[in-house]
Design an enzyme around this catalytic site. Structure first.
Site, PDB file in Angstrom:
ATOM      1  N   GLU A 294       0.818  -1.211   0.000  1.00 45.34           N
ATOM      2  CA  GLU A 294       0.000   0.000   0.000  1.00 45.34           C
ATOM      3  C   GLU A 294       0.851   1.259   0.000  1.00 45.34           C
ATOM      4  OE1 GLU A 294      -4.381  -0.586   1.870  1.00 45.34           O
ATOM      5  OE2 GLU A 294      -2.971   0.453   3.156  1.00 45.34           O
ATOM      6  N   HIS A 323       9.423 -26.000   0.994  1.00 51.08           N
ATOM      7  CA  HIS A 323       8.821 -27.125   0.293  1.00 51.08           C
ATOM      8  C   HIS A 323       7.724 -26.690  -0.669  1.00 51.08           C
ATOM      9  CE1 HIS A 323      10.854 -30.197   2.776  1.00 51.08           C
ATOM     10  NE2 HIS A 323      10.840 -29.237   3.684  1.00 51.08           N
ATOM     11  N   LYS A 436     -13.160   1.114  -2.517  1.00 50.21           N
ATOM     12  CA  LYS A 436     -14.087   1.389  -1.419  1.00 50.21           C
ATOM     13  C   LYS A 436     -15.318   2.142  -1.921  1.00 50.21           C
ATOM     14  CE  LYS A 436     -10.876   1.744   2.506  1.00 50.21           C
ATOM     15  NZ  LYS A 436     -10.337   2.679   3.530  1.00 50.21           N
TER      16      LYS A 436
END
Length: 463
Positions: A294, A323, A436
């Site tokens: 951000e 892994h 938003k």
């Protein structure tokens, strides 16, 4: 103190094509880094600079009020439920997961010394919310709702559900089970808290959510579950003195920022992997991903030029992700810088018993799990260097309040310095705000009708 080993990003180890002549680059950027550090510290008290997070380690008043409230509610609640998303939750998750005993919520009250369990609702998945509410006794739960703006749709929708349930179960006394952390003066949650009489703490002005972990946003949950917030503050204050040093050769935040910046802009390493070798630090990677993404992912620079820059952060966990990811890191595209976090001293020493000595795993007997995880970290670092992959390693003495605070604060300062090197606004987030606003429109918020109409047209075409 916190240490940084950057040798495996140096061209002497991994070659000119993928590495940097680091000490030469420190000299090249000596004045630039010095000016950046001076500027950040000169601007941190000025309104509108969004640098007040640099002062949070010295906020004695907040620490006092938080400790006072924690003592007042001591032994009153079995659970703490934190409602928040992004910066309102990730810092709390990172610190509590690191500092509380592993599997804290599964321990008995006696094992927890009477301290409450802690839960974070940091998403709006309906199954997760319903599932948690089915196992929590809300009458015995203190709910900490956190949103600076007071209108974060995710957090406030959770709060509306839980407030309704609390009121049905407790009547007018439900208010005793709510504490709000929000803006000091403005916003819907501030208005509701004042009207309904909730206990409140505030998010300071000029502190963005992703930099708020050492404000009341984090300190309140930490104090409620018995963490030593005085030691958190001491850790910040001590390392802050080091990070004010304008000499890059003496400042690990500046070193980390410059190395990451140059590996991105000069060597094409635009993926930044955060890989702690401790399960207790797993959520530090999650917190770092938001902090880095951000803050540094921006469309425009400070000159108004369209640049679309920013290294992409990736979270990993050692040794687990050896892994699942290291095959790609070693033999795939050489476009990453991997940052390890190594713990020098774990709280526990766990010995591997001397059994199966007649088999191929007999060599493990008599060693410790501590030996093994640090051997895994060292071998992975060397293996990556063999493939000319750059890495850095931060070493933390042990995982406690003092040392963890130093690590997190150093990463915040590193991010701020990196933003200055990229010449972008580290503290805004216009790309998040657009999403938003679209959500507000789709959910029917007043004032977003025109946006809703436009959005539905786009969705019809694109779906």
């Amino acid at each position: 103190m916190l240490k940084l080993n950057f040798k495996n990003s140096d061209s002497a180890i991994i070659g000119e094509e993928n590495g940097l002549n680091i000490y030469q680059e420190f000299e090249n950027y000596r004045e630039t880094i010095s000016n950046i550090i001076k500027s950040l510290n000169q601007r941190k008290d000025k309104p509108g600079q969004w640098l007040q997070w640099m002062n949070l380690g010295y906020n004695e008043e907040t620490v006092w009020y938080v400790k006072e409230f924690a003592s007042l509610v001591e032994n009153r609640f079995e659970n703490v439920l934190v409602l928040g998303i992004g910066g309102s939750a990730l810092g709390g998750l990172a610190v509590t997961e690191a500092l509380l005993k592993p599997y804290w919520n599964l321990l008995t009250p006696e094992q927890r010394k009477g301290l409450p369990r802690i839960f974070f609702l940091d998403n709006i998945d309906p199954d997760s919310i319903s599932g948690l509410l089915q196992v929590l006794d809300l009458k015995k739960t203190l709910v900490n709702v956190i949103t600076k703006s007071g209108d974060t749709a995710e957090t406030m929708s959770q709060f509306m559900i839980i407030k309704d349930l609390l009121e049905k179960e407790l009547g007018d006394n439900y208010r005793r089970n709510i504490v709000a952390t929000t803006d000091k003066k403005m916003g819907i949650l501030r208005q509701l808290a004042d009207q309904e009489g909730y206990k409140t703490f505030f998010v300071p002005d000029d502190v963005g959510g992703r930099f708020s972990v050492f404000s009341a946003v984090g300190l309140l949950p930490f104090a409620l579950v018995g963490l030593d917030i005085d030691q958190l503050m001491n850790g910040i204050k001590d390392i802050d003195l080091e990070l004010k040093n304008t000499d890059i050769n003496q400042n690990i935040a500046a070193q980390g920022a410059l190395i990451q910046y140059l590996l991105d802009t000069k060597k094409g390493k635009n993926l930044s992997v955060m890989m702690p070798y401790s399960s207790r630090l797993k959520y530090v990677s999650d917190w770092f991903v938001q902090l880095w993404a951000e803050s540094l992912g921006k469309e425009f620079n400070n000159n108004g030029e369209k640049v679309n820059i920013g290294p992409t952060p990736i979270k990993a966990l050692g040794a687990t992700d050896q892994h699942s990811q290291i095959q790609l890191y070693n033999e795939g595209p050489n476009n990453k810088i991997i940052t390890f976090i190594r713990v020098e001293n774990f709280d526990t020493t766990l010995e591997i018993p001397r059994i199966f000595e007649y088999t191929g795993i007999g060599y493990l007997g008599g060693k410790t799990i501590n030996d093994l995880i640090n051997a895994e970290a060292d071998s992975t670092r060397v293996s990556l260097a063999d493939y000319s992959r750059p890495t850095m390693t931060f070493s933390i003495e042990k995982i406690d309040e003092y040392n963890l605070a130093q690590l997190l604060y150093m990463l915040e300062v590193q991010t701020a310095i990196a933003g200055e090197l990229y010449n972008i606004n580290t503290f805004n987030q216009p790309g998040v705000e657009q999403a938003k606003n679209y959500t507000y429109a789709l959910m029917g918020r007043a004032g977003y009708e025109e946006s809703a109409h436009s959005l539905r047209e786009k969705m019809e075409v694109r779906n």
